[in-house]
Design an enzyme around this catalytic site. Structure first.
Site, PDB file in Angstrom:
ATOM      1  N   ASP A  33       0.758  -1.263   0.027  1.00 10.73           N
ATOM      2  CA  ASP A  33       0.141  -0.005  -0.063  1.00 10.73           C
ATOM      3  C   ASP A  33       0.876   1.138   0.007  1.00 10.73           C
ATOM      4  O   ASP A  33       1.952   1.306   0.710  1.00 10.73           O
ATOM      5  CB  ASP A  33      -0.829   0.033   1.102  1.00 10.73           C
ATOM      6  CG  ASP A  33      -2.113   0.972   1.129  1.00 10.73           C
ATOM      7  OD1 ASP A  33      -3.062   0.580   0.880  1.00 10.73           O
ATOM      8  OD2 ASP A  33      -1.795   2.164   0.998  1.00 10.73           O
ATOM      9  N   ASN A  90     -13.048  -3.150   1.974  1.00  6.67           N
ATOM     10  CA  ASN A  90     -14.201  -2.231   2.189  1.00  6.67           C
ATOM     11  C   ASN A  90     -14.978  -2.119   1.079  1.00  6.67           C
ATOM     12  O   ASN A  90     -14.491  -2.115  -0.222  1.00  6.67           O
ATOM     13  CB  ASN A  90     -13.175  -0.742   2.207  1.00  6.67           C
ATOM     14  CG  ASN A  90     -12.602  -0.683   3.596  1.00  6.67           C
ATOM     15  OD1 ASN A  90     -13.337  -1.110   4.592  1.00  6.67           O
ATOM     16  ND2 ASN A  90     -11.611  -0.156   3.415  1.00  6.67           N
ATOM     17  N   HIS A 103     -10.128  -5.140  -3.403  1.00  2.00           N
ATOM     18  CA  HIS A 103      -9.005  -5.159  -2.985  1.00  2.00           C
ATOM     19  C   HIS A 103      -9.079  -5.867  -1.330  1.00  2.00           C
ATOM     20  O   HIS A 103      -9.972  -5.294  -0.472  1.00  2.00           O
ATOM     21  CB  HIS A 103      -7.963  -4.310  -3.004  1.00  2.00           C
ATOM     22  CG  HIS A 103      -8.679  -2.802  -2.404  1.00  2.00           C
ATOM     23  ND1 HIS A 103      -9.563  -2.013  -3.271  1.00  2.00           N
ATOM     24  CD2 HIS A 103      -8.717  -2.141  -1.374  1.00  2.00           C
ATOM     25  CE1 HIS A 103      -9.722  -1.089  -2.494  1.00  2.00           C
ATOM     26  NE2 HIS A 103      -9.261  -1.073  -1.564  1.00  2.00           N
ATOM     27  N   HIS A 105      -6.979  -5.817   2.047  1.00  5.28           N
ATOM     28  CA  HIS A 105      -6.225  -5.265   2.726  1.00  5.28           C
ATOM     29  C   HIS A 105      -5.483  -6.353   3.441  1.00  5.28           C
ATOM     30  O   HIS A 105      -6.139  -7.147   4.197  1.00  5.28           O
ATOM     31  CB  HIS A 105      -6.597  -4.283   3.632  1.00  5.28           C
ATOM     32  CG  HIS A 105      -7.174  -3.003   3.121  1.00  5.28           C
ATOM     33  ND1 HIS A 105      -6.230  -1.815   2.761  1.00  5.28           N
ATOM     34  CD2 HIS A 105      -8.137  -2.567   2.300  1.00  5.28           C
ATOM     35  CE1 HIS A 105      -6.873  -0.755   2.301  1.00  5.28           C
ATOM     36  NE2 HIS A 105      -8.219  -1.554   1.970  1.00  5.28           N
TER      37      HIS A 105
HETATM   38  P1  5GP Z   1      -9.784   1.487   0.262  1.00  5.44           P
HETATM   39  O1  5GP Z   1      -9.737   2.720   0.857  1.00  5.44           O
HETATM   40  O2  5GP Z   1     -10.357   1.528  -1.129  1.00  5.44           O
HETATM   41  O3  5GP Z   1     -10.300  -0.005   1.014  1.00  5.44           O
HETATM   42  O4  5GP Z   1      -8.229   1.388   0.030  1.00  5.44           O
HETATM   43  C1  5GP Z   1      -7.629   1.778  -0.948  1.00  5.44           C
HETATM   44  C2  5GP Z   1      -6.116   1.802  -0.666  1.00  5.44           C
HETATM   45  O5  5GP Z   1      -5.254   1.907  -1.659  1.00  5.44           O
HETATM   46  C3  5GP Z   1      -5.529   2.654   0.312  1.00  5.44           C
HETATM   47  O6  5GP Z   1      -5.207   2.370   1.428  1.00  5.44           O
HETATM   48  C4  5GP Z   1      -4.482   3.584  -0.300  1.00  5.44           C
HETATM   49  O7  5GP Z   1      -3.423   3.894   0.243  1.00  5.44           O
HETATM   50  C5  5GP Z   1      -3.869   2.725  -1.461  1.00  5.44           C
HETATM   51  N1  5GP Z   1      -3.637   3.352  -2.660  1.00  5.44           N
HETATM   52  C6  5GP Z   1      -4.375   4.276  -3.370  1.00  5.44           C
HETATM   53  N2  5GP Z   1      -3.598   4.685  -4.327  1.00  5.44           N
HETATM   54  C7  5GP Z   1      -2.494   3.840  -4.312  1.00  5.44           C
HETATM   55  C8  5GP Z   1      -1.384   3.846  -5.409  1.00  5.44           C
HETATM   56  O8  5GP Z   1      -1.256   4.360  -6.448  1.00  5.44           O
HETATM   57  N3  5GP Z   1      -0.749   2.658  -5.132  1.00  5.44           N
HETATM   58  C9  5GP Z   1      -0.647   1.936  -4.080  1.00  5.44           C
HETATM   59  N4  5GP Z   1       0.232   0.890  -3.994  1.00  5.44           N
HETATM   60  N5  5GP Z   1      -1.626   2.091  -3.147  1.00  5.44           N
HETATM   61  C10 5GP Z   1      -2.614   3.044  -3.322  1.00  5.44           C
END
Ligand code: 5GP
Length: 117
Positions: A33, A90, A103, A105
């Site tokens: 992440d 999520n 995704h 986590h």
């Molecule tokens: P969500 O909030 O959708 O459950 O999680 C999205 C995750 O993607 C977040 O933890 C955020 O830090 C991660 N993320 C967003 N953009 C990028 C990116 O460009 N590269 C990587 N490696 N992680 C990302």
């Protein structure tokens, strides 16, 4: 189901955006992440474009299982077997989904409270 994957994870899958990969096969990709919220924070995604668990079909059952298989393997490789790890998916903006490509986590390496916030 949406067919065009314009999310940041679609770009990562296509190699248009760099990522720190820790696992890859024909179906699944795992990478660190960008903004970790734990010492170990890795995302496991299918290469197939699926928005979230509201967007899955019967035919995705094996792929979803594979995400969890990979999550366990990656967590083990990251040394989390003794202390354990948390998985989070999520589903929807209302609970914090910010990237609309499903995704898992993988979170580990610190204390976690329950119930989650
Ligand atoms: P969500 O909030 O959708 O459950 O999680 C999205 C995750 O993607 C977040 O933890 C955020 O830090 C991660 N993320 C967003 N953009 C990028 C990116 O460009 N590269 C990587 N490696 N992680 C990302």
């Amino acid at each position: 189901m949406t067919t065009e994957n314009n999310t940041i994870f679609g770009k990562i899958i296509r190699g248009e955006v760099p990522s720190e990969k820790v696992y890859e096969d024909d179906d699944v990709l795992a990478f660190k992440d960008l903004n970790p919220t734990a010492p170990v924070h890795i995302l496991v995604i299918p290469k197939k474009y699926i928005v979230n668990l509201f967007d899955v079909e019967e035919e995705d059952a094996e792929l979803l299982g594979k995400l969890l298989l990979v999550a366990g393997k990656v967590a083990s490789e990251q040394g989390l077997e003794e202390d354990g790890f948390r998985t989070v998916i999520n589903n929807g903006a209302g609970v914090g989904q910010s990237v609309f490509h499903i995704h898992v986590h993988i979170l580990g390496g610190r204390d976690f409270s329950w119930p989650p916030g």
